[in-house]
Write a protein that holds these residues in place. Structure first.
Motif, mmCIF file in Angstrom:
data_model
loop_
_atom_site.group_PDB
_atom_site.id
_atom_site.type_symbol
_atom_site.label_atom_id
_atom_site.label_comp_id
_atom_site.label_asym_id
_atom_site.label_seq_id
_atom_site.Cartn_x
_atom_site.Cartn_y
_atom_site.Cartn_z
ATOM 1 N N VAL A 127 0.373 -1.195 0.650
ATOM 2 C CA VAL A 127 0.756 0.254 0.334
ATOM 3 C C VAL A 127 0.811 1.684 0.591
ATOM 4 C CG1 VAL A 127 -1.671 1.818 1.370
ATOM 5 C CG2 VAL A 127 -2.389 -1.028 1.417
ATOM 6 N N LEU A 128 1.882 1.155 0.514
ATOM 7 C CA LEU A 128 2.896 2.160 1.146
ATOM 8 C C LEU A 128 3.673 2.666 -0.484
ATOM 9 C CD1 LEU A 128 4.416 1.912 4.161
ATOM 10 C CD2 LEU A 128 2.364 3.393 3.740
ATOM 11 N N ILE A 129 3.603 1.235 -0.955
ATOM 12 C CA ILE A 129 4.887 1.548 -2.118
ATOM 13 C C ILE A 129 3.860 1.990 -3.310
ATOM 14 C CG2 ILE A 129 5.539 0.527 -4.513
ATOM 15 C CD1 ILE A 129 6.565 -2.093 -2.485
ATOM 16 N N ARG A 130 2.298 1.764 -3.385
ATOM 17 C CA ARG A 130 1.038 2.303 -4.027
ATOM 18 C C ARG A 130 1.565 3.998 -4.126
ATOM 19 N NH1 ARG A 130 -5.642 2.107 -4.537
ATOM 20 N NH2 ARG A 130 -5.406 2.871 -5.708
ATOM 21 N N LEU A 131 0.897 4.359 -2.668
ATOM 22 C CA LEU A 131 0.715 5.969 -2.199
ATOM 23 C C LEU A 131 2.543 6.919 -2.684
ATOM 24 C CD1 LEU A 131 -0.414 5.433 1.046
ATOM 25 C CD2 LEU A 131 -1.299 6.240 -0.847
ATOM 26 N N ALA A 132 3.039 5.716 -2.550
ATOM 27 C CA ALA A 132 4.445 6.044 -2.838
ATOM 28 C C ALA A 132 4.362 6.739 -4.431
ATOM 29 C CB ALA A 132 5.847 6.071 -2.746
ATOM 30 N N GLN A 133 4.036 6.017 -5.544
ATOM 31 C CA GLN A 133 3.793 6.176 -7.104
ATOM 32 C C GLN A 133 2.880 7.644 -7.388
ATOM 33 O OE1 GLN A 133 2.533 2.379 -8.183
ATOM 34 N NE2 GLN A 133 4.448 1.613 -8.366
ATOM 35 N N GLU A 134 1.707 7.171 -5.702
ATOM 36 C CA GLU A 134 1.077 8.726 -6.371
ATOM 37 C C GLU A 134 1.695 10.110 -5.257
ATOM 38 O OE1 GLU A 134 -2.445 7.145 -4.027
ATOM 39 O OE2 GLU A 134 -3.069 5.573 -6.146
ATOM 40 N N GLN A 135 2.559 10.261 -5.108
ATOM 41 C CA GLN A 135 3.135 11.114 -4.865
ATOM 42 C C GLN A 135 2.611 11.764 -3.168
ATOM 43 O OE1 GLN A 135 3.755 12.960 -8.769
ATOM 44 N NE2 GLN A 135 6.140 13.518 -7.473
ATOM 45 N N ILE A 136 1.946 11.272 -2.533
ATOM 46 C CA ILE A 136 1.397 11.013 -1.352
ATOM 47 C C ILE A 136 2.097 10.576 -0.246
ATOM 48 C CG2 ILE A 136 -0.473 11.050 0.023
ATOM 49 C CD1 ILE A 136 -2.276 10.147 -2.382
ATOM 50 N N VAL A 137 3.068 9.820 -0.506
ATOM 51 C CA VAL A 137 3.835 9.429 0.797
ATOM 52 C C VAL A 137 5.443 9.122 -0.397
ATOM 53 C CG1 VAL A 137 4.750 7.239 1.644
ATOM 54 C CG2 VAL A 137 2.126 8.021 1.739
ATOM 55 N N THR A 138 5.848 9.237 0.915
ATOM 56 C CA THR A 138 7.717 9.646 0.243
ATOM 57 C C THR A 138 8.336 8.016 0.774
ATOM 58 O OG1 THR A 138 8.052 11.828 0.438
ATOM 59 C CG2 THR A 138 10.215 10.905 0.440
#
Length: 241
Positions: free
Chosen positions: A61-72
């Protein structure tokens, strides 16, 4: 930087049998509600406890959020809520001004009476929340107003793009809110925009949307950090002759 995600070791899982998509949406919702601030660490083990799932699933999930630039994601430091830099903050609003005038025009071309009713209802709820002093709920409904327009526009690709941009806008507002409580959009602009939509005035609605987004950006202090001039005498311990 904000504190780590605050959860005790013996926390009871908030929910079970959630899909990865649902976990993703719950994290995004917390960001939109300003419960997770830019820089907040998102520890895999604590998130796993909160959602009652494995760290492996949380990692995906965190990887997906990182791809969306919401998480680093940083090596050896893990995940944290993204803190947009100046260029990214400006880009977010620039892209929204490209996308949303088109979406509001398509809304008038494709939306049903049900879509229009849902948009009006969302605005009414936003106004009620502001009147009641429910700031977080009002901010959330403000973003939802824009997403309702995307839903009625019948453009799935731009709808997905806007959903990501709305999440990133929330991070921008929290980062560059000039030290004040972020307010998001205003009901007055939304009511004027809704009036233009009801009149089926595509040109006016597109112009109002562009101006509305520009005004939100202008309310923020999006600028590079001031250059620091070091005191060399203090640093090197210079003494007078």
């Amino acid at each position: 930087m904000a504190d780590d995600l605050d959860m005790t070791d013996d926390a009871t899982p908030a929910a079970t049998n959630l899909s990865d998509a649902q976990i993703h949406d719950r994290i995004v919702d917390a960001i939109l509600d300003h419960q997770l601030l830019p820089g907040t660490r998102l520890a895999e083990d604590k998130l796993g406890q909160a959602f009652g799932v494995s760290r492996t699933r949380i990692r995906q999930v965190l990887i997906r959020l990182a791809q969306e630039q919401i998480v680093t994601l940083a090596p050896h430091r893990g995940a944290s809520v993204a803190t947009p830099d100046v260029d990214e903050a400006r880009e977010v609003f620039e892209v929204r001004r490209m996308v949303e005038p088109l979406l509001v025009q398509r809304f008038m071309q494709h939306a049903s009476a049900g879509h229009l009713g849902a948009l009006a209802s969302c605005l009414a709820q936003e106004e009620a929340a502001r009147a009641a002093g429910e700031r977080r709920r009002a901010i959330r409904l403000s973003g939802e107003f824009h997403l309702r327009i995307a839903d009625g526009a019948a453009h799935r690709t731009l709808g997905r793009v806007l959903r990501e941009l709305v999440s990133r806008t929330s991070l921008v507002i929290m980062t560059y809110g000039n030290g004040e409580a972020p307010t998001g959009c205003g009901c007055a602009d939304h009511r004027t925009l809704l009036a233009a939509i009801r009149l089926r005035d595509e040109k006016a609605a597109a112009a109002l949307m562009t101006q509305h987004l520009l005004e939100i950006e202008q309310q923020l202090r999006i600028e590079p950090p001031a250059a620091q001039v070091p005191d060399l005498a203090q640093i090197f311990g210079a003494t007078t002759a």
